[in-house]
Write an enzyme that holds these catalytic residues in place. Structure first.
Site, PDB file in Angstrom:
ATOM      1  N   GLU A  78       0.820  -1.206   0.000  1.00 10.45           N
ATOM      2  CA  GLU A  78       0.000   0.000   0.000  1.00 10.45           C
ATOM      3  C   GLU A  78       0.856   1.259   0.000  1.00 10.45           C
ATOM      4  O   GLU A  78       0.514   2.263  -0.644  1.00 10.45           O
ATOM      5  CB  GLU A  78      -0.914   0.016   1.240  1.00 10.45           C
ATOM      6  CG  GLU A  78      -1.858  -1.173   1.329  1.00 10.45           C
ATOM      7  CD  GLU A  78      -1.311  -2.298   2.184  1.00 10.45           C
ATOM      8  OE1 GLU A  78      -2.067  -2.839   3.001  1.00 10.45           O
ATOM      9  OE2 GLU A  78      -0.109  -2.636   2.025  1.00 10.45           O
ATOM     10  N   ARG A 210      10.160 -23.800  -7.351  1.00  6.21           N
ATOM     11  CA  ARG A 210      11.261 -23.536  -6.421  1.00  6.21           C
ATOM     12  C   ARG A 210      11.410 -22.046  -6.129  1.00  6.21           C
ATOM     13  O   ARG A 210      11.779 -21.664  -5.013  1.00  6.21           O
ATOM     14  CB  ARG A 210      12.570 -24.093  -6.987  1.00  6.21           C
ATOM     15  CG  ARG A 210      12.651 -25.607  -6.988  1.00  6.21           C
ATOM     16  CD  ARG A 210      13.927 -26.072  -7.657  1.00  6.21           C
ATOM     17  NE  ARG A 210      13.942 -27.527  -7.830  1.00  6.21           N
ATOM     18  CZ  ARG A 210      14.714 -28.163  -8.715  1.00  6.21           C
ATOM     19  NH1 ARG A 210      15.524 -27.469  -9.515  1.00  6.21           N
ATOM     20  NH2 ARG A 210      14.665 -29.477  -8.807  1.00  6.21           N
ATOM     21  N   GLY A 316      13.530 -38.605  -1.798  1.00  3.39           N
ATOM     22  CA  GLY A 316      13.171 -39.965  -2.172  1.00  3.39           C
ATOM     23  C   GLY A 316      12.053 -40.509  -1.306  1.00  3.39           C
ATOM     24  O   GLY A 316      11.552 -39.843  -0.384  1.00  3.39           O
ATOM     25  N   LEU A 319      12.330 -40.754   2.891  1.00  2.00           N
ATOM     26  CA  LEU A 319      12.200 -39.473   3.576  1.00  2.00           C
ATOM     27  C   LEU A 319      10.805 -38.890   3.351  1.00  2.00           C
ATOM     28  O   LEU A 319      10.223 -38.283   4.256  1.00  2.00           O
ATOM     29  CB  LEU A 319      13.281 -38.503   3.092  1.00  2.00           C
ATOM     30  CG  LEU A 319      13.337 -37.137   3.789  1.00  2.00           C
ATOM     31  CD1 LEU A 319      13.386 -37.278   5.304  1.00  2.00           C
ATOM     32  CD2 LEU A 319      14.550 -36.334   3.288  1.00  2.00           C
ATOM     33  N   ALA A 320      10.239 -39.088   2.167  1.00  2.00           N
ATOM     34  CA  ALA A 320       8.882 -38.607   1.881  1.00  2.00           C
ATOM     35  C   ALA A 320       7.869 -39.259   2.820  1.00  2.00           C
ATOM     36  O   ALA A 320       6.966 -38.598   3.338  1.00  2.00           O
ATOM     37  CB  ALA A 320       8.512 -38.890   0.430  1.00  2.00           C
TER      38      ALA A 320
END
Length: 386
Positions: A78, A210, A316, A319-320
């Site tokens: 603003e 990203r 990978g 870890l996911a």
């Protein structure tokens, strides 16, 4: 008596601002709010822990001032728009994608600047979930006699700042799991080769993703197998902090991630892991932080303290799975390529979650599917009760 139009008032108790779709404002209002969002996106990845905000000032149907919030500590959108408009802001309408603040932080309250400028109307995309604001800015403007309309392009405004909203409501960054897999659910061959599962158009989308994130995380196996860059691959665009999670630091001596001239790298490991390698990394400008135990949840708590809003998991399957199980993933982006490679031992995007029946499966919500080149992108949100 308040003769303001009926508004789409958001319910702050709803996770990720899931709201009923309502059409608020005129076509012109919505066009101006979309312009606010365009301006806000110019600062993708640079504003955390603050939100992305754009502002447009209109007088007699003409844009007389624009602005966006460039980074934390700098003036808000603003203020830039008012500076650009000058005296023309008097009796004008200002469009802003997020409720103007009414408190002193690093910068003075925007509501005071708007009142002093003499604007006649303020059109707000979404209410600020921050308890320091949360409707207070709107109330202050109305008390000063300024007309306020809330909820124009609300859904788009909320989605742009879903990381900021999640951070405010849950005191953790917003976690995004992204992976690319073949039609038969593989992320690589049995030898670990994965270049490339998807087409160039899909990879460009990942590079753009990203730019909007504060950090991108991989595990040690990804560094060994893929030797990734994890940058935005765009000149002048924001590069996220590249993060490697490795308990034992059994990592290669040479890797693209250890080259920090283009983008910074952080290695998260456990206490006293491989001191010699830690020393080698630090000499190359890589930041090393010890977290014990090293878990996705502990990592996200650390990133919250660093002021991050959006964290991208490009890791990978093992870890996911841990990241999902510990509640550190809120959104999934799955790129699916029309390829079949087979392999009973070929890696899959998500490792063992311990599920033994289909009724335990995590069902994504608010799912959107679109074609990206020859590939398909499925996007959805994990249920908050997971």
């Amino acid at each position: 008596m308040d003769n303001s139009p009926v508004e789409a008032q958001p319910d702050l108790s709803v996770p990720n601002y899931v709201q009923e779709k309502l059409t608020v404002g005129t076509d012109f209002d919505r066009a101006m709010m979309r312009r606010c969002l365009e301006l806000a996106r110019r600062a993708l990845g640079r504003t955390s822990p603050n939100p992305l905000v754009g502002a447009v000032i209109v007088k007699d149907g003409e844009i007389v001032g624009e602005g966006f919030h460039p980074c934390a500590g700098e003036p808000h959108a603003e203020v830039f728009a008012l500076q650009a408009a000058g005296d023309r802001a008097h009796a004008a309408t200002i469009y802003v994608s997020l409720e103007p603040c009414n408190h002193y932080g690093r910068t003075p309250p925007c509501t005071s600047a708007l009142i002093a400028s003499g604007v006649a109307k303020v059109v707000v995309g979404m209410v600020d979930p921050n308890p320091l604001v949360a409707g207070g800015g709107i109330a202050k403007l109305r008390a000063a006699g300024i007309e306020v309309l809330v909820g124009v392009e609300q859904e788009a405004c909320q989605k742009l700042n879903e990381g900021f909203v999640h951070r405010i409501l849950y005191h953790r960054p917003f976690g995004i799991l992204k992976y690319a897999m073949t039609l038969d659910g593989k992320i690589a061959t049995t030898t670990g080769h994965s270049a490339w599962v998807t087409n160039q158009i899909a990879r460009n989308e990942v590079h753009q993703l990203r730019t909007a994130c504060d950090a991108v995380i991989v595990g040690g196996n990804t560094v060994k197998q893929d030797n990734p860059y994890l940058t935005s691959h765009q000149e002048g665009a924001h590069n996220p902090l590249r993060v490697v999670m490795s308990r034992h630091l059994n990592l290669p001596l040479a890797a693209h991630l250890w080259e920090t001239s283009e983008a910074p790298t952080l290695v998260l490991t456990e206490k006293e892991a491989n001191p010699d390698f830690q020393k080698l990394l630090r000499k190359q400008g890589v930041e090393v932080v010890e977290l014990t135990p090293l878990t996705p949840d502990k990592a996200m708590a650390y990133f919250y303290e660093r002021g991050f809003c959006n964290v991208l998991w490009e890791c990978g399957g093992n870890l996911a799975a841990s990241a999902i199980a510990q509640g550190t993933v809120q959104k999934v982006l799955a790129f699916i390529a029309p390829k079949i490679i087979g392999g009973s031992h070929a890696p899959t995007p998500v490792g063992d979650l311990g599920f033994t029946s289909m009724t335990q499966a995590l069902t994504l919500e608010r799912v959107a599917v679109r074609v990206v080149g020859s590939d398909c992108l499925m996007e959805g949100y994990l249920p908050m009760s997971q």
